[in-house]
Design an enzyme around this catalytic site. Structure first.
Site, PDB file in Angstrom:
ATOM      1  N   LYS A   1       0.838  -1.203   0.000  1.00  0.00           N
ATOM      2  CA  LYS A   1       0.000   0.000   0.000  1.00  0.00           C
ATOM      3  C   LYS A   1       0.870   1.249   0.000  1.00  0.00           C
ATOM      4  CE  LYS A   1      -3.834  -2.461   2.065  1.00  0.00           C
ATOM      5  NZ  LYS A   1      -4.481  -2.979   3.279  1.00  0.00           N
TER       6      LYS A   1
ATOM      7  N   GLN B   1      -5.021  -1.732   9.338  1.00  0.00           N
ATOM      8  CA  GLN B   1      -4.877  -3.062   8.741  1.00  0.00           C
ATOM      9  C   GLN B   1      -5.501  -4.127   9.645  1.00  0.00           C
ATOM     10  OE1 GLN B   1      -3.623  -3.571   5.674  1.00  0.00           O
ATOM     11  NE2 GLN B   1      -3.907  -5.769   5.786  1.00  0.00           N
TER      12      GLN B   1
ATOM     13  N   ASP C   1     -11.392   2.317   3.481  1.00  0.00           N
ATOM     14  CA  ASP C   1     -11.749   0.895   3.380  1.00  0.00           C
ATOM     15  C   ASP C   1     -13.245   0.718   3.109  1.00  0.00           C
ATOM     16  OD1 ASP C   1      -9.783  -1.092   3.587  1.00  0.00           O
ATOM     17  OD2 ASP C   1      -9.506  -0.726   5.730  1.00  0.00           O
TER      18      ASP C   1
HETATM   19  N1  GUN Z   1      -6.672  -7.043   5.617  1.00  0.00           N
HETATM   20  C1  GUN Z   1      -6.825  -7.761   4.475  1.00  0.00           C
HETATM   21  N2  GUN Z   1      -7.462  -7.027   3.544  1.00  0.00           N
HETATM   22  C2  GUN Z   1      -7.729  -5.829   4.111  1.00  0.00           C
HETATM   23  C3  GUN Z   1      -8.360  -4.636   3.642  1.00  0.00           C
HETATM   24  O1  GUN Z   1      -8.842  -4.527   2.519  1.00  0.00           O
HETATM   25  N3  GUN Z   1      -8.410  -3.615   4.527  1.00  0.00           N
HETATM   26  C4  GUN Z   1      -7.907  -3.703   5.789  1.00  0.00           C
HETATM   27  N4  GUN Z   1      -8.028  -2.644   6.596  1.00  0.00           N
HETATM   28  N5  GUN Z   1      -7.325  -4.772   6.255  1.00  0.00           N
HETATM   29  C5  GUN Z   1      -7.229  -5.836   5.414  1.00  0.00           C
END
Ligand code: GUN
Length: 280
Positions: free
Chosen positions: A53, A97, A120
């Site tokens: 990211k 996350q 998200d």
């Molecule tokens: N963990 C795995 N995929 C995601 C996601 O799309 N967003 C977040 N915040 N955590 C994740």
């Protein structure tokens, strides 16, 4: 043989489009979108996701703020950080996350994020906006599925869309997004009667169940567009929820695993962060 929908290429295209918009924003408004990513603990998979990211942020020209907190961080400390990020003018998107260490309540953390910074799309306010058709930050993976459909030439208006799986992060929001594209939407799940028949009637079939190759060739209608959200680690490697070999004999177009939906999530995160910055 079906068209293979190239998620890697489409993801790169979207990130390039975002980069152009970011450049405009910088010259026209002197504003650089900023994404804050919070990682608690040392889960190796999460560390990889967070690193990816961060590098996507740099690629499109965002500021990226990374917060790595120890695994024993208290709920209070984490909430405090979210509050700080909510107040900062240079942070337009906040992503915590998941999964969080077990002693932390993730639903409380998600509730604390300013909905207008919730890139998200997990905050109940954003889920509600999606449900009532208001402008929102849609969850990245289902939004990525819709982009793949549109860019692969699928006709959405009036199409029969069947989503297999009813999770809060994929199945349900995918249904709402496809409904807003004027599909006729069915959410199928483990209790659905005649699942093969329901799937066969789909013009658009989205598989999001987490069971390797659960969607067999006989469950795919001639000419359908198949989107496989599954990422299952098996003895034969990474496998989707769809039996790709068999399904591609019937489908008009289909996403591979890997290289289909997977690369789209980050692209949509970039798009959401840009949107959050534009909304301000
Ligand atoms: N963990 C795995 N995929 C995601 C996601 O799309 N967003 C977040 N915040 N955590 C994740």
């Amino acid at each position: 043989m079906a068209i293979i929908i190239d998620g890697k290429q489409i993801s790169a295209d979207i990130r390039a489009e975002v980069a152009v918009e970011v450049e405009k924003m910088k010259t026209d408004h002197g504003l650089t979108p900023g994404l804050a990513v919070v990682l608690v603990g040392e889960d190796p998979a999460s560390q990889v996701y967070v690193r990816n990211k961060e590098s996507a942020c740099h690629e499109v020209g965002f500021n990226s703020f990374k917060y790595e907190l120890p695994a024993d961080t208290t709920q209070e400390k984490l909430m405090q950080l979210v509050d700080e990020l909510n107040c900062r003018d240079d942070v337009h998107g906040i992503l915590v996350q998941l999964p969080l260490p077990k002693h932390l309540d993730s639903s409380l953390v998600l509730l604390a994020i300013d909905p207008n910074k919730d890139v998200d799309g997990f905050h109940p306010v954003n889920v509600g906006r999606l449900a009532v058709g208001q402008a929102t930050l849609p969850p990245c993976t289902p939004a990525g599925c819709v982009e793949l459909l549109k860019r692969s030439g699928a006709e959405l208006e009036g199409a029969n869309a069947v989503i297999v799986g009813r999770s809060n992060i994929v199945g349900k929001p995918a249904a709402l997004l496809l409904l807003s594209e004027n599909c006729t939407v069915t959410i199928a799940h483990s209790k659905t009667k005649d699942l093969p028949g329901v799937c066969r009637a789909a013009d658009i079939l989205v598989a999001a169940v987490g069971i390797p190759k659960m969607i067999t060739g006989d469950m795919v209608g001639e000419g359908a567009t198949v989107i496989d959200v599954g990422i299952n680690r098996t003895a034969e490697g990474l496998v989707g929820d769809v039996d790709f070999e068999a399904a591609s004999q019937k489908a008009r177009a289909i996403t591979p695993v890997p290289g289909g939906v997977g690369p789209m999530t980050i692209a949509m995160l970039m798009k959401n962060t840009l949107k959050a910055a534009q909304m301000r």
